[in-house]
Design a protein around this motif. Structure first.
Motif, short mmCIF file in Angstrom:
data_model
loop_
_atom_site.label_atom_id
_atom_site.label_comp_id
_atom_site.label_asym_id
_atom_site.label_seq_id
_atom_site.Cartn_x
_atom_site.Cartn_y
_atom_site.Cartn_z
N ARG A 127 45.25 43.63 42.96
CA ARG A 127 44.77 43.60 41.58
C ARG A 127 43.56 44.52 41.43
O ARG A 127 42.56 44.36 42.10
N PRO A 128 43.67 45.52 40.53
CA PRO A 128 42.60 46.52 40.41
C PRO A 128 41.36 45.95 39.75
O PRO A 128 41.35 44.84 39.22
N LEU A 129 40.31 46.77 39.77
CA LEU A 129 39.03 46.35 39.20
C LEU A 129 39.15 46.07 37.70
O LEU A 129 38.49 45.16 37.17
N SER A 130 40.01 46.80 37.02
CA SER A 130 40.20 46.59 35.59
C SER A 130 40.81 45.23 35.29
O SER A 130 40.74 44.73 34.16
N ASP A 131 41.42 44.62 36.28
CA ASP A 131 42.07 43.32 36.11
C ASP A 131 41.09 42.16 36.33
O ASP A 131 41.43 41.01 36.09
N GLY A 167 36.22 34.87 42.99
CA GLY A 167 36.59 36.29 42.89
C GLY A 167 36.06 37.23 43.95
O GLY A 167 36.19 38.44 43.80
N LYS A 168 35.49 36.71 45.04
CA LYS A 168 34.96 37.62 46.07
C LYS A 168 36.05 38.50 46.67
O LYS A 168 35.91 39.72 46.75
N SER A 169 37.13 37.86 47.12
CA SER A 169 38.21 38.62 47.77
C SER A 169 38.88 39.56 46.78
O SER A 169 39.27 40.67 47.15
N HIS A 170 39.05 39.11 45.54
CA HIS A 170 39.61 39.97 44.50
C HIS A 170 38.75 41.22 44.32
O HIS A 170 39.27 42.35 44.28
N LEU A 171 37.44 41.03 44.25
CA LEU A 171 36.55 42.18 44.08
C LEU A 171 36.60 43.12 45.28
O LEU A 171 36.53 44.35 45.13
N LEU A 172 36.73 42.55 46.47
CA LEU A 172 36.78 43.39 47.67
C LEU A 172 38.05 44.24 47.66
O LEU A 172 38.00 45.45 47.95
N GLU A 173 39.18 43.63 47.33
CA GLU A 173 40.43 44.38 47.26
C GLU A 173 40.38 45.41 46.13
O GLU A 173 40.87 46.54 46.27
N ALA A 174 39.79 45.02 45.00
CA ALA A 174 39.65 45.95 43.88
C ALA A 174 38.77 47.14 44.26
O ALA A 174 39.01 48.27 43.82
N THR A 175 37.76 46.89 45.08
CA THR A 175 36.89 47.97 45.56
C THR A 175 37.70 48.97 46.38
O THR A 175 37.57 50.19 46.23
N ARG A 176 38.54 48.44 47.26
CA ARG A 176 39.38 49.31 48.09
C ARG A 176 40.28 50.19 47.21
O ARG A 176 40.39 51.41 47.43
N LEU A 177 40.94 49.55 46.23
CA LEU A 177 41.84 50.30 45.36
C LEU A 177 41.10 51.37 44.55
O LEU A 177 41.59 52.50 44.39
N GLN A 178 39.91 51.02 44.07
CA GLN A 178 39.14 51.96 43.25
C GLN A 178 38.64 53.13 44.10
O GLN A 178 38.67 54.29 43.65
N PRO A 287 32.47 30.70 36.55
CA PRO A 287 32.70 31.37 35.25
C PRO A 287 32.32 30.47 34.09
O PRO A 287 32.61 29.27 34.09
N GLU A 288 31.65 31.05 33.09
CA GLU A 288 31.29 30.30 31.90
C GLU A 288 32.50 30.22 30.97
O GLU A 288 33.56 30.78 31.25
N THR A 289 32.34 29.53 29.85
CA THR A 289 33.48 29.20 28.99
C THR A 289 34.30 30.41 28.57
O THR A 289 35.53 30.44 28.73
N GLU A 290 33.63 31.45 28.04
CA GLU A 290 34.37 32.62 27.56
C GLU A 290 35.12 33.32 28.69
O GLU A 290 36.25 33.79 28.50
N THR A 291 34.49 33.37 29.86
CA THR A 291 35.14 34.01 31.01
C THR A 291 36.35 33.20 31.45
O THR A 291 37.41 33.75 31.76
N ARG A 292 36.21 31.87 31.47
CA ARG A 292 37.35 31.01 31.85
C ARG A 292 38.51 31.21 30.89
O ARG A 292 39.68 31.27 31.31
N GLN A 293 38.22 31.30 29.61
CA GLN A 293 39.28 31.48 28.62
C GLN A 293 40.01 32.81 28.84
O GLN A 293 41.23 32.88 28.75
N GLU A 294 39.24 33.85 29.13
CA GLU A 294 39.86 35.16 29.35
C GLU A 294 40.69 35.17 30.63
O GLU A 294 41.75 35.81 30.69
N ILE A 295 40.24 34.44 31.67
CA ILE A 295 41.04 34.32 32.90
C ILE A 295 42.38 33.67 32.58
O ILE A 295 43.44 34.11 33.06
#
Length: 467
Positions: A127-131, A167-178, A287-295
């Motif tokens: 999953r890329p950083l934009s995701d 989201g730590k592992s997601h960010l790490l994988e997104a870093t690799r992709l970016q 994650p706060e409310t707005e972030t949870r909703q977007e997830i």
């Protein structure tokens, strides 16, 4: 830049030679001779064989030896996969193994379509950083990733920490992709601290440490997930420290993730901790409310589901701890919607998620709080319960009593009895004092580090609730 064909041929030749030396000429010819083709692309070795039987046999009989040889020749990033040729048929079984193998009639037929033993993708689609859903809880960490990618000279060490599922592992994988997207020629090593440990142990056992170090320390970027796995493993810490020193001296980049702030790695060397804190250290909050909703919205789209805003708001209001709980809730509702071909309503979501919601609620015991306090402050359980009034013990004891009242339903008398047979008034006094310290925004010393009391209590709560 295209790979150097001579280098590829040289590596394949080295792999074949080591296999022949290890297995002996006869076994090597039986399994890796003229009927088996090796192809190398980067650090991925593809073994082409005649039938699925051979895949299973080679994996069972020679899998460990293959991994050892690939580690020696290609380094820790090496991977192996198998492909079966166009005609799927049973290969002739060598005499040495005829007694051990059972023929499978179904494999003797020629099939119309080739069967390919595909390499499984661990963790699903990258999953890329934009995701990644960005909000106040994680925007500094995401900004640091962008800075690391686009201004590499400005960031050498990045340390991301949080409770599980944020989201730590997601960010790490997104870093690799970016990084790969920005510069395809970069040599990036991405792995967990446990894998680093395993590779080091294998190299130590096989006496191939120079090769291990050359492969690791020649990377342009090193990405390590769950670095707190090294806590308490002195020999591995020393090796990792020397790796970091090499990267630091050559201004190359390292990104690590952890469940804890570096200062809370109680069994990690001070020199290694100091390397971590010398870079950028960011915590990913819940994650706060707005972030949870977007997830919820984005994961629903990935699952091919369409939820109304009231359903999105309900899910986000009920699962507060981390993104994984939210994704689990979406998975259940999306699966139901596909099976029943019906729209998910709020009342239906309540009914379907009722059990999941109960399962996400962790029953916390006083003993869990005691363990977290003792680990953080580096004291024994007997000392915490003792009669001593030294501040180095009384302060952690007060925190333990405060958290016991906050996170459990235990009465004052039970808490006092647990922590050394104290009476209920002692617990009441501890709760009142810590509450006042929080209002005054006081700080507290943990080893050589000064913490804001609120941050320390939040960290303890996260660790206790995560188990």
């Amino acid at each position: 830049m295209l790979p150097d064909p001579s280098s590829i041929d040289q590596n394949i030749g080295a792999i074949r030679q080591l296999l022949q030396e290890s297995l002996g000429n006869r076994r090597y010819q039986n399994w890796f001779g003229g009927t088996t083709k090796l192809e190398l692309e980067g650090s991925e070795l593809t073994i082409h064989v005649q039938g699925p039987y051979l895949v299973k046999w080679i994996q069972q009989q020679f899998g460990d030896e293959l991994q050892r040889i690939l580690l020696q020749v290609l380094g820790p990033a090496a991977e192996v996969r198998f492909e079966v040729g166009q005609e799927v048929r049973l290969s002739e079984i060598p005499e040495a193994s005829a007694a051990e193998a059972q023929p499978v009639e179904a494999l003797s037929r020629t099939t119309a379509q080739p069967h390919v033993a595909k390499k499984r993708k661990r963790g699903g689609r990258p999953r890329p950083l934009s995701d990644f859903v960005t909000g106040p809880s994680n925007e500094l960490a995401v900004a640091a990733i962008h800075q690391l990618v686009h201004e590499p000279d400005s960031v050498a060490m990045l340390y991301l920490h949080s409770n599980v599922g944020n989201g730590k592992s997601h960010l790490l994988e997104a870093t690799r992709l970016q990084l790969r997207k920005e510069d395809p020629q970069l040599k990036i090593l991405s792995l967990t601290a446990e894998q680093f440990t395993n590779y080091f142990t294998q190299a130590l056992s096989a006496k191939t440490l120079p090769s291990f170090r050359q492969k690791f320390r020649s990377a342009d970027v090193l990405l390590i997930d769950d670095v707190d796995f090294l806590d308490g493993k002195k020999g591995i810490q020393d090796e990792f420290l020397h790796t970091l020193k090499q990267f630091e001296s050559e201004n190359r980049q390292v990104v690590v993730t952890s469940n804890r702030h570096p200062r809370l790695l109680g069994r990690t060397s001070e020199e290694l901790v100091s390397r971590f804190v010398s870079g950028l250290v960011f915590r990913l909050e819940k994650p706060e409310t707005e972030t949870r909703q977007e997830i919820v919205r984005r994961h629903a789209i990935r699952q091919g589901a369409k939820f109304s805003e009231p359903v999105v708001e309900y899910i986000a209001s009920r699962f507060l701890n981390n993104g994984r709980d939210l994704e689990g809730a979406v998975n259940i509702l999306a699966t139901w919607a596909r099976m029943e071909k019906k729209t998910v309503t709020v009342s239906l979501a309540k009914r379907l998620l009722n059990r999941l919601e109960r399962d996400c609620m962790k029953m916390i015991r006083i003993a869990d709080i005691e363990t977290a306090i003792c680990t953080l402050f580096g004291i024994e359980e007997e000392t915490l319960k003792s009669k001593t009034r030294k501040q180095s013990v009384s302060q952690p004891r007060m925190l333990a009593m405060y958290l016991s009242r906050t996170l459990t339903d235990a009465p004052y008398s039970e808490i006092g009895e647990y922590f050394g047979g104290r009476n209920h008034s002692t617990v009441m006094s501890a709760q009142k004092k810590v509450s006042e310290q929080l209002k005054l925004q006081e700080t507290i010393r943990v080893a050589s580090e000064t913490w804001e009391l609120k941050d320390l209590i939040d960290t303890l709560k996260d660790r206790i609730q995560a188990g």
